[in-house]
Design a protein around this motif. Sequence first.
Motif, PDB file in Angstrom:
ATOM      1  N   GLU A 289      12.192   5.693  11.541  1.00  0.00           N
ATOM      2  CA  GLU A 289      11.636   6.164  10.388  1.00  0.00           C
ATOM      3  C   GLU A 289      10.277   5.453  10.095  1.00  0.00           C
ATOM      4  OE1 GLU A 289      12.867   8.987   8.419  1.00  0.00           O
ATOM      5  OE2 GLU A 289      14.459   9.104   9.708  1.00  0.00           O
ATOM      6  N   MET A 290       9.286   5.851  10.826  1.00  0.00           N
ATOM      7  CA  MET A 290       7.934   5.241  10.547  1.00  0.00           C
ATOM      8  C   MET A 290       7.449   5.161   9.003  1.00  0.00           C
ATOM      9  SD  MET A 290       7.501   4.154  13.514  1.00  0.00           S
ATOM     10  CE  MET A 290       8.594   4.443  14.875  1.00  0.00           C
ATOM     11  N   GLN A 291       7.325   6.238   8.422  1.00  0.00           N
ATOM     12  CA  GLN A 291       7.019   6.333   6.880  1.00  0.00           C
ATOM     13  C   GLN A 291       7.782   5.346   5.955  1.00  0.00           C
ATOM     14  OE1 GLN A 291       4.576   8.462   6.016  1.00  0.00           O
ATOM     15  NE2 GLN A 291       4.799   7.612   4.081  1.00  0.00           N
ATOM     16  N   PHE A 292       9.036   5.331   6.407  1.00  0.00           N
ATOM     17  CA  PHE A 292       9.893   4.450   5.558  1.00  0.00           C
ATOM     18  C   PHE A 292       9.629   3.133   5.844  1.00  0.00           C
ATOM     19  CE2 PHE A 292      13.866   2.004   5.943  1.00  0.00           C
ATOM     20  CZ  PHE A 292      14.155   1.898   4.480  1.00  0.00           C
ATOM     21  N   ALA A 293       9.553   2.536   7.275  1.00  0.00           N
ATOM     22  CA  ALA A 293       9.136   1.311   7.452  1.00  0.00           C
ATOM     23  C   ALA A 293       7.967   0.727   7.174  1.00  0.00           C
ATOM     24  CB  ALA A 293       9.060   1.183   9.216  1.00  0.00           C
ATOM     25  N   ALA A 294       6.946   1.748   6.994  1.00  0.00           N
ATOM     26  CA  ALA A 294       5.564   1.396   6.570  1.00  0.00           C
ATOM     27  C   ALA A 294       5.707   1.001   5.039  1.00  0.00           C
ATOM     28  CB  ALA A 294       4.671   2.480   6.549  1.00  0.00           C
ATOM     29  N   GLU A 295       6.416   1.865   4.007  1.00  0.00           N
ATOM     30  CA  GLU A 295       6.646   1.587   2.829  1.00  0.00           C
ATOM     31  C   GLU A 295       7.512   0.217   2.228  1.00  0.00           C
ATOM     32  OE1 GLU A 295       8.463   4.992   0.988  1.00  0.00           O
ATOM     33  OE2 GLU A 295       7.224   6.299   1.978  1.00  0.00           O
ATOM     34  N   VAL A 296       8.628  -0.007   3.179  1.00  0.00           N
ATOM     35  CA  VAL A 296       9.618  -1.036   2.796  1.00  0.00           C
ATOM     36  C   VAL A 296       9.387  -2.377   3.419  1.00  0.00           C
ATOM     37  CG1 VAL A 296      11.325  -0.786   4.552  1.00  0.00           C
ATOM     38  CG2 VAL A 296      11.953  -1.069   1.948  1.00  0.00           C
ATOM     39  N   SER A 297       8.615  -2.534   4.260  1.00  0.00           N
ATOM     40  CA  SER A 297       8.315  -3.744   5.231  1.00  0.00           C
ATOM     41  C   SER A 297       7.351  -4.624   4.416  1.00  0.00           C
ATOM     42  CB  SER A 297       8.202  -3.433   6.448  1.00  0.00           C
ATOM     43  OG  SER A 297       8.968  -2.565   6.958  1.00  0.00           O
ATOM     44  N   ASP A 298       7.651  -5.709   4.744  1.00  0.00           N
ATOM     45  CA  ASP A 298       6.616  -7.049   4.624  1.00  0.00           C
ATOM     46  C   ASP A 298       5.945  -7.163   5.884  1.00  0.00           C
ATOM     47  OD1 ASP A 298       7.102  -7.635   1.663  1.00  0.00           O
ATOM     48  OD2 ASP A 298       9.200  -8.174   2.772  1.00  0.00           O
ATOM     49  N   GLN A 299       6.929  -7.101   6.881  1.00  0.00           N
ATOM     50  CA  GLN A 299       6.437  -7.522   8.322  1.00  0.00           C
ATOM     51  C   GLN A 299       7.037  -6.402   9.288  1.00  0.00           C
ATOM     52  OE1 GLN A 299       8.126 -11.172   8.916  1.00  0.00           O
ATOM     53  NE2 GLN A 299       7.474 -11.465  11.148  1.00  0.00           N
ATOM     54  N   VAL A 300       6.249  -5.814  10.328  1.00  0.00           N
ATOM     55  CA  VAL A 300       6.579  -4.737  11.401  1.00  0.00           C
ATOM     56  C   VAL A 300       6.120  -5.517  12.705  1.00  0.00           C
ATOM     57  CG1 VAL A 300       6.391  -2.581  11.996  1.00  0.00           C
ATOM     58  CG2 VAL A 300       5.890  -3.098   9.703  1.00  0.00           C
TER      59      VAL A 300
ATOM     60  N   ASP B 271       0.479  -2.633   7.331  1.00  0.00           N
ATOM     61  CA  ASP B 271      -0.938  -2.128   7.538  1.00  0.00           C
ATOM     62  C   ASP B 271      -1.529  -2.460   8.766  1.00  0.00           C
ATOM     63  OD1 ASP B 271      -3.241  -1.083   6.181  1.00  0.00           O
ATOM     64  OD2 ASP B 271      -4.217  -2.895   6.325  1.00  0.00           O
ATOM     65  N   GLU B 272      -1.218  -3.696   9.184  1.00  0.00           N
ATOM     66  CA  GLU B 272      -1.960  -4.063  10.379  1.00  0.00           C
ATOM     67  C   GLU B 272      -1.405  -3.173  11.535  1.00  0.00           C
ATOM     68  OE1 GLU B 272      -2.770  -8.592   9.489  1.00  0.00           O
ATOM     69  OE2 GLU B 272      -0.937  -8.144  10.393  1.00  0.00           O
ATOM     70  N   VAL B 273      -0.042  -2.984  11.564  1.00  0.00           N
ATOM     71  CA  VAL B 273       0.479  -2.370  12.512  1.00  0.00           C
ATOM     72  C   VAL B 273       0.433  -0.771  12.813  1.00  0.00           C
ATOM     73  CG1 VAL B 273       2.616  -2.005  13.997  1.00  0.00           C
ATOM     74  CG2 VAL B 273       2.171  -4.196  13.019  1.00  0.00           C
ATOM     75  N   PHE B 274       0.470  -0.157  11.498  1.00  0.00           N
ATOM     76  CA  PHE B 274       0.532   1.237  11.355  1.00  0.00           C
ATOM     77  C   PHE B 274      -0.798   1.791  11.221  1.00  0.00           C
ATOM     78  CE2 PHE B 274       4.849   0.501  10.135  1.00  0.00           C
ATOM     79  CZ  PHE B 274       5.680   1.559  10.955  1.00  0.00           C
ATOM     80  N   VAL B 275      -1.720   1.049  10.384  1.00  0.00           N
ATOM     81  CA  VAL B 275      -3.183   1.551  10.046  1.00  0.00           C
ATOM     82  C   VAL B 275      -4.106   1.105  11.064  1.00  0.00           C
ATOM     83  CG1 VAL B 275      -4.604   2.226   8.352  1.00  0.00           C
ATOM     84  CG2 VAL B 275      -2.271   1.724   7.815  1.00  0.00           C
ATOM     85  N   HIS B 276      -4.067  -0.182  11.509  1.00  0.00           N
ATOM     86  CA  HIS B 276      -4.884  -0.780  12.395  1.00  0.00           C
ATOM     87  C   HIS B 276      -4.463  -1.545  13.697  1.00  0.00           C
ATOM     88  CE1 HIS B 276      -7.770   0.000   9.043  1.00  0.00           C
ATOM     89  NE2 HIS B 276      -6.808  -0.664   8.309  1.00  0.00           N
ATOM     90  N   PRO B 277      -3.630  -0.450  14.353  1.00  0.00           N
ATOM     91  CA  PRO B 277      -3.061  -1.364  15.589  1.00  0.00           C
ATOM     92  C   PRO B 277      -4.262  -1.550  16.549  1.00  0.00           C
ATOM     93  CG  PRO B 277      -2.709   1.237  15.486  1.00  0.00           C
ATOM     94  CD  PRO B 277      -3.344   0.763  14.315  1.00  0.00           C
TER      95      PRO B 277
END
Lengths: 238, 261
Positions: B214-225, B240-246
């Motif tokens: 669940e990418m959306q969820f991971a982005a919302e809940v995580s401090d670190q991916v 932000d680093e992983v999902f928005v600026h990979p």
Amino acid sequence: MDFWTITQELLQGFGITCLLFAMTLILAIPLGLLFAFCSMSKFSVIKVPTKIFIWIIRGIPLMLFIFVIYYLPSLLADGNAALNIFNTIDLKMTMAAGSRELLWQGRFLAVLIAFVINYACYFSEIFRGGIESVSQGQYEAGYVLGMTKSQVFFKVVLKQVIKRIVPALSNEIITLVKDTALANAIAIPEIIKCAKDMASSQALIWPLFYTAVFYLLFVGIVTVLLSRVEKKLSYFKA
Amino acid sequence: MALLEVTDITKSFGKTEVLKGISFSLEKGNVLSIIGSSGSGKTTLLRCLNFLEEADGGIIRVDNKVLFDSNTQHALTDAEIRQNRLHFGLVFQNFNLFPQYSVLENVCLAPKLHAKERPDYKTNAKEICDEIEAKARKLIDDVGLSAKCDAYPCELSGGQQQRVAIARALAMDPEILFFDEPTSALDPELTGEILRVIKELATREMTMVIVTHEMQFAAEVSDQVIFMDDGVIAEQGTPDEVFVHPKNERTKAFLSRYNNQ
């Protein structure tokens, strides 16, 4: 001989039938569990001999196995089957009791050993199937919650195994009720032997057919009890 | 100081190298999401950390205490493995509730068995059990199932079962709670209730590691991916680093496949 005398005599034989049934059941279940664990062992020194043993026992007729247990120890001891160890026990007991007829406890021991080992092998395969059918996830769920292996088996897995094996076990138990008749192969005075004796001494054949009533009643009771167990475990799905 | 420190974990099954040296650390109260395609080693990593598989190499530290170190010679005993597992809780993809126990019994079972090892258990058995039950009811209430305490797993929906599984894991007071694709076995309309419970735990500063699709969820809940690919960490950082600026091409390819769905 009138009906009631015959009934009473058959009842005496039926007592021995029930005794053999109950003792086999009580002893074969734990032994079967042991065999099941051995046949699932990760060590092939345990696993392979157990599997071969189960193959042999399930592969030979129970009646033959009764003869093996009855004669083999004496043959091995002094090469003379005439001096049967189990018969010696019977003779000693008979003399000690001052009875006129030969007692049967020694031979009963031989039959019991044969029945327990034979049924333990059949039960072990049912247990193994039941244990292996519980998903690995159930074990893992227990382990990650910090349970020990025995806690996982007894508190988590066992009841699910029981639920799954009750139908197969019921079949085997009902077969056992009737297999007890094989004990008359070495002259244990169970119900069929009693009826056969009457046929030869009194020239009466109907008591032999009459024994069916005893078996049917007994199997009826066992069936009701087992279906109660099944019903009691129907509250969950596994 | 990191609560969980994982260094260079490796694991092979036969000739297949599933984990090729995984290292990361996790601060107390933080949430880490692990994403990646199937077969990238996410679940194996989780299983190694929970000692359901023994890693071939590497070090696992919790609170600076070494739980596993492949360099020390001796293999872990069953008792040591059990002790190590108590630091962690694990929520499975397919719930694995105990079918023969009610919801309350599912949550209470492990704590009650564990309490039997306490020296004061014999004298205070009743109070200890009452305490465990009261706490279990509170946990079940927290996941919104107080009305279902006496229900059996077969009477619950998948989402409800998973919520019970979360309460059951929490009942052992784990320092870190792991989730192995907690919503993958659920109908889409049931995933929301699980994600809400996990979010709620995150706001209460529960340290968590979540393997998820669940990418959306991971982005919302995580401090670190962490993005895992073929047994290695291809990329890690803030959502932000992983999902928005990979930065990694493989991350970009993986995310674009998701975004196009």
